[in-house]
Design a protein around this motif. Structure first.
Motif, PDB file in Angstrom:
ATOM      1  N   THR A   1     -30.539 -35.685 -84.538  1.00 38.40           N
ATOM      2  CA  THR A   1     -30.471 -34.342 -83.966  1.00 38.40           C
ATOM      3  C   THR A   1     -29.182 -33.644 -84.372  1.00 38.40           C
ATOM      4  O   THR A   1     -28.081 -34.181 -84.164  1.00 38.40           O
ATOM      5  N   ASP A   2     -29.330 -32.458 -84.961  1.00 38.40           N
ATOM      6  CA  ASP A   2     -28.201 -31.570 -85.286  1.00 38.40           C
ATOM      7  C   ASP A   2     -27.108 -32.282 -86.079  1.00 38.40           C
ATOM      8  O   ASP A   2     -25.910 -32.161 -85.779  1.00 38.40           O
TER       9      ASP A   2
ATOM     10  N   SER B   1     -32.146 -31.857 -88.181  1.00 37.66           N
ATOM     11  CA  SER B   1     -32.828 -32.678 -87.169  1.00 37.66           C
ATOM     12  C   SER B   1     -34.129 -33.213 -87.740  1.00 37.66           C
ATOM     13  O   SER B   1     -34.948 -32.440 -88.265  1.00 37.66           O
ATOM     14  N   ILE B   2     -34.309 -34.519 -87.646  1.00 39.67           N
ATOM     15  CA  ILE B   2     -35.512 -35.177 -88.167  1.00 39.67           C
ATOM     16  C   ILE B   2     -35.939 -36.258 -87.186  1.00 39.67           C
ATOM     17  O   ILE B   2     -35.105 -37.000 -86.665  1.00 39.67           O
ATOM     18  N   SER B   3     -37.234 -36.357 -86.962  1.00 40.37           N
ATOM     19  CA  SER B   3     -37.759 -37.461 -86.153  1.00 40.37           C
ATOM     20  C   SER B   3     -38.841 -38.190 -86.944  1.00 40.37           C
ATOM     21  O   SER B   3     -39.558 -37.583 -87.745  1.00 40.37           O
ATOM     22  N   VAL B   4     -38.923 -39.496 -86.729  1.00 45.58           N
ATOM     23  CA  VAL B   4     -39.933 -40.335 -87.371  1.00 45.58           C
ATOM     24  C   VAL B   4     -40.574 -41.186 -86.295  1.00 45.58           C
ATOM     25  O   VAL B   4     -39.883 -41.892 -85.551  1.00 45.58           O
TER      26      VAL B   4
ATOM     27  N   GLU C   1     -26.381 -36.523 -83.345  1.00 49.42           N
ATOM     28  CA  GLU C   1     -26.733 -37.794 -82.710  1.00 49.42           C
ATOM     29  C   GLU C   1     -27.852 -38.461 -83.487  1.00 49.42           C
ATOM     30  O   GLU C   1     -28.809 -37.808 -83.913  1.00 49.42           O
ATOM     31  N   ILE C   2     -27.742 -39.776 -83.669  1.00 43.79           N
ATOM     32  CA  ILE C   2     -28.773 -40.568 -84.329  1.00 43.79           C
ATOM     33  C   ILE C   2     -29.201 -41.679 -83.384  1.00 43.79           C
ATOM     34  O   ILE C   2     -28.388 -42.529 -83.003  1.00 43.79           O
ATOM     35  N   LEU C   3     -30.464 -41.670 -83.015  1.00 44.15           N
ATOM     36  CA  LEU C   3     -31.012 -42.675 -82.113  1.00 44.15           C
ATOM     37  C   LEU C   3     -32.107 -43.455 -82.826  1.00 44.15           C
ATOM     38  O   LEU C   3     -32.968 -42.880 -83.492  1.00 44.15           O
ATOM     39  N   LEU C   4     -32.086 -44.771 -82.660  1.00 45.92           N
ATOM     40  CA  LEU C   4     -33.157 -45.634 -83.149  1.00 45.92           C
ATOM     41  C   LEU C   4     -33.753 -46.343 -81.945  1.00 45.92           C
ATOM     42  O   LEU C   4     -33.074 -47.132 -81.281  1.00 45.92           O
ATOM     43  N   SER C   5     -35.001 -46.012 -81.648  1.00 45.21           N
ATOM     44  CA  SER C   5     -35.651 -46.522 -80.426  1.00 45.21           C
ATOM     45  C   SER C   5     -34.789 -46.246 -79.201  1.00 45.21           C
ATOM     46  O   SER C   5     -34.657 -47.100 -78.313  1.00 45.21           O
TER      47      SER C   5
ATOM     48  N   GLN D   1     -45.906 -36.281 -92.933  1.00 41.52           N
ATOM     49  CA  GLN D   1     -45.014 -35.203 -92.527  1.00 41.52           C
ATOM     50  C   GLN D   1     -43.935 -35.050 -93.598  1.00 41.52           C
ATOM     51  O   GLN D   1     -43.621 -35.993 -94.319  1.00 41.52           O
ATOM     52  N   ALA D   2     -43.363 -33.844 -93.686  1.00 39.46           N
ATOM     53  CA  ALA D   2     -42.304 -33.609 -94.667  1.00 39.46           C
ATOM     54  C   ALA D   2     -41.245 -32.693 -94.081  1.00 39.46           C
ATOM     55  O   ALA D   2     -41.534 -31.837 -93.239  1.00 39.46           O
ATOM     56  N   VAL D   3     -40.026 -32.920 -94.540  1.00 44.87           N
ATOM     57  CA  VAL D   3     -38.880 -32.087 -94.176  1.00 44.87           C
ATOM     58  C   VAL D   3     -38.219 -31.650 -95.472  1.00 44.87           C
ATOM     59  O   VAL D   3     -38.068 -32.451 -96.399  1.00 44.87           O
TER      60      VAL D   3
END
Length: 258
Positions: free
Chosen positions: A8-9, A24-27, A60-64, A220-222
């Motif tokens: 995020t951001d 911001s990217i989510s997978v 912020e980077i979150l994994l699970s 999906q693509a960014v």
């Protein structure tokens, strides 16, 4: 679906030049997401932030749900991040199996330093089994004892993928895996990745210049351009976006998007 990665951001500057601006990217678990953009768009910088090779200035980077801030790459790998690199880092005098054995020993903290780096200490069956399983998944089983220097570029790319798979990742970061491959080799690589993903269940975040591969492989693509996210969503819709086409200067006009 359950979100696996949430970045995020993310922002990063070098010597006052902004390389990433609020990206911001989510997978989701099991998903295949493409990250595309022209040269210098910030794709590799973003990967380096995810894997802990550089720290972002903000975001912020979150994994699970776990915050990865401040964690070194090897700790992120143990939490489920795997990565390949555009420029292959393989040792010409080592065999295919030895490359995977190195990764297995590092993951399991077994052997002395030289044994870990060379893969040449006497291997245990408990070390060999997971290596051989990955080689079979990748279609490299018959090449286990072959020196790396005798492989084709496409086979070398698969060895890099195999080495990353030894950490049993939940998210595999693929950095330009088709670089240097012809169309047939690229299709074979994509088919192999799909098959292995079905077997192992991990998600994939793909950085790739080959837009045809992104179109056929990802859901999906960014799109990044000058460090900013200019489009995101279902791959087909993203590739039809006028801003994306403008960023690529018409390079994707030949793709069917209707």
């Amino acid at each position: 679906m359950t979100v696996l990665l949430q970045a995020t951001d993310i922002g990063k500057s070098f010597a006052g030049v902004e390389a990433l601006s609020d990206v911001s990217i989510s997978v989701d678990e099991g998903q295949r997401v493409g990250l595309i953009g022209p040269n210098g768009a910030g794709k590799t910088t973003f990967f380096n932030c995810l894997f802990g090779m550089i720290e972002p200035d903000r975001g912020e980077i979150l994994l699970s749900g776990r915050d990865l801030s401040g964690l070194a790459p090897h700790r992120r790998a143990r939490l489920g991040l795997g990565r390949t690199f555009q420029r292959m880092e393989l040792f010409s005098d080592m065999t295919v199996l030895e490359h995977l054995l190195v990764a297995e020993r590092v993951r399991g903290h077994r052997g002395g330093l030289w044994q870990d780096l060379s893969g040449r200490g006497r291997p245990r069956r408990s070390e060999l089994d997971p290596c051989e399983e990955v080689l079979e998944l990748l279609g490299l089983g018959e090449l286990a004892t072959v020196p790396i220097e005798t492989l084709s570029l496409g086979q070398g790319r698969l060895v890099e993928v195999g080495r990353a798979l030894m950490a049993d990742p939940r998210l595999l970061l693929l950095d330009e895996p088709s670089s240097g491959l012809d169309q047939l080799e690229t299709r074979m690589l994509a088919d192999t990745l799909r098959a292995v993903q079905r077997e192992r269940g991990f998600a994939i975040l793909l950085v790739e210049h080959d837009v045809e591969l992104v179109a056929s492989f990802t859901e999906q693509a960014v799109v990044l351009d000058f460090g900013r996210m200019i489009a995101s969503g279902p791959t087909r819709d993203v590739l039809a976006d006028p801003d994306v086409r403008l960023a690529y200067l018409g390079d994707i006009d030949h793709l069917e998007t209707s």
